[in-house]
Design a protein around this motif. Structure first.
Motif, PDB file in Angstrom:
ATOM      1  N   VAL A 177       4.116  -0.122 -17.914  1.00 32.71           N
ATOM      2  CA  VAL A 177       5.253  -0.903 -17.431  1.00 32.71           C
ATOM      3  C   VAL A 177       6.296  -1.127 -18.516  1.00 32.71           C
ATOM      4  O   VAL A 177       5.974  -1.271 -19.686  1.00 32.71           O
ATOM      5  N   ALA A 178       7.553  -1.135 -18.072  1.00 33.20           N
ATOM      6  CA  ALA A 178       8.680  -1.399 -18.975  1.00 33.20           C
ATOM      7  C   ALA A 178       9.106  -2.854 -18.884  1.00 33.20           C
ATOM      8  O   ALA A 178       9.635  -3.405 -19.840  1.00 33.20           O
ATOM      9  N   THR A 179       8.905  -3.466 -17.735  1.00 34.77           N
ATOM     10  CA  THR A 179       9.198  -4.888 -17.550  1.00 34.77           C
ATOM     11  C   THR A 179       7.955  -5.553 -16.979  1.00 34.77           C
ATOM     12  O   THR A 179       7.222  -4.950 -16.193  1.00 34.77           O
ATOM     13  N   ALA A 180       7.697  -6.758 -17.374  1.00 36.06           N
ATOM     14  CA  ALA A 180       6.514  -7.476 -16.898  1.00 36.06           C
ATOM     15  C   ALA A 180       6.582  -7.675 -15.385  1.00 36.06           C
ATOM     16  O   ALA A 180       7.644  -8.003 -14.850  1.00 36.06           O
ATOM     17  N   PRO A 181       5.464  -7.477 -14.700  1.00 32.61           N
ATOM     18  CA  PRO A 181       5.435  -7.740 -13.263  1.00 32.61           C
ATOM     19  C   PRO A 181       5.752  -9.205 -12.975  1.00 32.61           C
ATOM     20  O   PRO A 181       5.299 -10.100 -13.685  1.00 32.61           O
ATOM     21  N   VAL A 182       6.540  -9.415 -11.939  1.00 30.28           N
ATOM     22  CA  VAL A 182       6.925 -10.770 -11.538  1.00 30.28           C
ATOM     23  C   VAL A 182       6.332 -11.032 -10.149  1.00 30.28           C
ATOM     24  O   VAL A 182       6.862 -10.562  -9.147  1.00 30.28           O
ATOM     25  N   PRO A 183       5.208 -11.763 -10.090  1.00 25.25           N
ATOM     26  CA  PRO A 183       4.642 -12.111  -8.785  1.00 25.25           C
ATOM     27  C   PRO A 183       5.345 -13.335  -8.209  1.00 25.25           C
ATOM     28  O   PRO A 183       5.617 -14.293  -8.923  1.00 25.25           O
ATOM     29  N   THR A 184       5.652 -13.261  -6.935  1.00 25.72           N
ATOM     30  CA  THR A 184       6.314 -14.356  -6.245  1.00 25.72           C
ATOM     31  C   THR A 184       5.595 -14.621  -4.934  1.00 25.72           C
ATOM     32  O   THR A 184       5.437 -13.706  -4.116  1.00 25.72           O
ATOM     33  N   ALA A 185       5.121 -15.836  -4.738  1.00 29.01           N
ATOM     34  CA  ALA A 185       4.508 -16.192  -3.463  1.00 29.01           C
ATOM     35  C   ALA A 185       5.559 -16.052  -2.374  1.00 29.01           C
ATOM     36  O   ALA A 185       6.745 -16.315  -2.594  1.00 29.01           O
ATOM     37  N   ALA A 186       5.134 -15.617  -1.203  1.00 26.94           N
ATOM     38  CA  ALA A 186       6.076 -15.379  -0.115  1.00 26.94           C
ATOM     39  C   ALA A 186       5.440 -15.789   1.208  1.00 26.94           C
ATOM     40  O   ALA A 186       4.224 -15.866   1.323  1.00 26.94           O
ATOM     41  N   GLY A 187       6.282 -16.032   2.175  1.00 28.85           N
ATOM     42  CA  GLY A 187       5.823 -16.323   3.530  1.00 28.85           C
ATOM     43  C   GLY A 187       6.337 -15.254   4.475  1.00 28.85           C
ATOM     44  O   GLY A 187       7.483 -14.820   4.361  1.00 28.85           O
ATOM     45  N   ILE A 188       5.495 -14.805   5.375  1.00 30.74           N
ATOM     46  CA  ILE A 188       5.877 -13.775   6.344  1.00 30.74           C
ATOM     47  C   ILE A 188       6.696 -14.422   7.454  1.00 30.74           C
ATOM     48  O   ILE A 188       6.258 -15.379   8.087  1.00 30.74           O
ATOM     49  N   VAL A 189       7.878 -13.897   7.679  1.00 27.18           N
ATOM     50  CA  VAL A 189       8.716 -14.348   8.786  1.00 27.18           C
ATOM     51  C   VAL A 189       8.418 -13.495  10.011  1.00 27.18           C
ATOM     52  O   VAL A 189       8.355 -13.977  11.127  1.00 27.18           O
ATOM     53  N   GLY A 190       8.206 -12.225   9.802  1.00 28.21           N
ATOM     54  CA  GLY A 190       7.858 -11.296  10.867  1.00 28.21           C
ATOM     55  C   GLY A 190       7.428  -9.991  10.246  1.00 28.21           C
ATOM     56  O   GLY A 190       7.738  -9.701   9.089  1.00 28.21           O
ATOM     57  N   SER A 191       6.673  -9.200  10.973  1.00 29.84           N
ATOM     58  CA  SER A 191       6.257  -7.895  10.475  1.00 29.84           C
ATOM     59  C   SER A 191       6.004  -6.967  11.647  1.00 29.84           C
ATOM     60  O   SER A 191       5.735  -7.413  12.761  1.00 29.84           O
ATOM     61  N   TYR A 192       6.096  -5.690  11.360  1.00 30.22           N
ATOM     62  CA  TYR A 192       5.806  -4.664  12.357  1.00 30.22           C
ATOM     63  C   TYR A 192       5.122  -3.518  11.639  1.00 30.22           C
ATOM     64  O   TYR A 192       5.584  -3.083  10.585  1.00 30.22           O
ATOM     65  N   TYR A 193       4.016  -3.070  12.150  1.00 24.41           N
ATOM     66  CA  TYR A 193       3.291  -1.947  11.562  1.00 24.41           C
ATOM     67  C   TYR A 193       2.926  -0.983  12.675  1.00 24.41           C
ATOM     68  O   TYR A 193       2.182  -1.346  13.580  1.00 24.41           O
ATOM     69  N   PRO A 194       3.452   0.246  12.622  1.00 23.46           N
ATOM     70  CA  PRO A 194       3.068   1.237  13.635  1.00 23.46           C
ATOM     71  C   PRO A 194       1.598   1.606  13.478  1.00 23.46           C
ATOM     72  O   PRO A 194       0.995   1.345  12.426  1.00 23.46           O
ATOM     73  N   ALA A 195       1.036   2.236  14.471  1.00 24.50           N
ATOM     74  CA  ALA A 195      -0.378   2.601  14.446  1.00 24.50           C
ATOM     75  C   ALA A 195      -0.701   3.580  13.321  1.00 24.50           C
ATOM     76  O   ALA A 195      -1.798   3.583  12.800  1.00 24.50           O
ATOM     77  N   THR A 196       0.252   4.415  12.952  1.00 25.49           N
ATOM     78  CA  THR A 196       0.034   5.406  11.911  1.00 25.49           C
ATOM     79  C   THR A 196       0.765   4.987  10.649  1.00 25.49           C
ATOM     80  O   THR A 196       1.961   4.736  10.690  1.00 25.49           O
ATOM     81  N   PRO A 197       0.065   4.909   9.508  1.00 23.07           N
ATOM     82  CA  PRO A 197       0.752   4.522   8.269  1.00 23.07           C
ATOM     83  C   PRO A 197       1.796   5.564   7.851  1.00 23.07           C
ATOM     84  O   PRO A 197       1.622   6.750   8.081  1.00 23.07           O
ATOM     85  N   VAL A 198       2.846   5.065   7.261  1.00 19.71           N
ATOM     86  CA  VAL A 198       3.931   5.932   6.808  1.00 19.71           C
ATOM     87  C   VAL A 198       3.730   6.179   5.323  1.00 19.71           C
ATOM     88  O   VAL A 198       3.497   5.256   4.563  1.00 19.71           O
ATOM     89  N   THR A 199       3.802   7.441   4.911  1.00 20.81           N
ATOM     90  CA  THR A 199       3.755   7.768   3.492  1.00 20.81           C
ATOM     91  C   THR A 199       4.918   8.663   3.165  1.00 20.81           C
ATOM     92  O   THR A 199       5.353   9.473   3.977  1.00 20.81           O
ATOM     93  N   ASP A 200       5.444   8.502   1.987  1.00 16.91           N
ATOM     94  CA  ASP A 200       6.569   9.300   1.524  1.00 16.91           C
ATOM     95  C   ASP A 200       6.314   9.660   0.082  1.00 16.91           C
ATOM     96  O   ASP A 200       6.333   8.807  -0.781  1.00 16.91           O
ATOM     97  N   ARG A 201       6.006  10.913  -0.151  1.00 14.95           N
ATOM     98  CA  ARG A 201       5.731  11.349  -1.528  1.00 14.95           C
ATOM     99  C   ARG A 201       6.980  11.968  -2.095  1.00 14.95           C
ATOM    100  O   ARG A 201       7.396  13.028  -1.673  1.00 14.95           O
ATOM    101  N   ARG A 202       7.561  11.266  -3.048  1.00 16.98           N
ATOM    102  CA  ARG A 202       8.759  11.788  -3.695  1.00 16.98           C
ATOM    103  C   ARG A 202       8.384  12.548  -4.927  1.00 16.98           C
ATOM    104  O   ARG A 202       7.584  12.241  -5.684  1.00 16.98           O
TER     105      ARG A 202
END
Length: 108
Positions: A83-108
């Motif tokens: 890592v070049a910069t320290a990881p910054v963890p931030t607690a979060a709350g889910i407002v909404g989410s959507y996940y299709p049945a098949t996971p999406v992957t993108d290999r760049r």
């Protein structure tokens, strides 16, 4: 109890390939074990070196089981060298989410 965290950081350009390999190993373990109480996503921003992890877990005590995975522990080992910069963890709350049945992957 559902807990969520967002972690953002940058990786050294020369370490990106290894970093991605370690992240992919975490997803391989998640797909193999299929824990029903974890949602996890990692995005790589267009600059090629910035990463954002988004994780939610539904556990009785609000803990996240991701750090217990062997592949996640391996991902965290020697992370300071990548890592070049320290990881910054931030607690979060889910407002909404959507996940299709098949996971999406993108290999760049």
């Amino acid at each position: 109890m559902i807990s969520s965290v967002v972690v953002s950081y940058q990786v050294r350009p020369e370490a990106v390939a290894e970093h991605i390999r370690l992240i992919e190993a975490v997803f391989e373990q998640l797909h193999a074990e299929q824990p029903g109480n974890v949602e996890y996503k990692v995005v790589r921003l267009d600059d090629g070196v910035s990463f954002v992890h988004i994780s939610s877990a539904d556990t009785p005590d609000g803990s996240n089981p991701l750090p217990e995975l062997a592949a996640f522990r391996e991902f965290g080992r020697d992370s300071a060298a990548r890592v070049a910069t320290a990881p910054v963890p931030t607690a979060a709350g889910i407002v909404g989410s959507y996940y299709p049945a098949t996971p999406v992957t993108d290999r760049r």
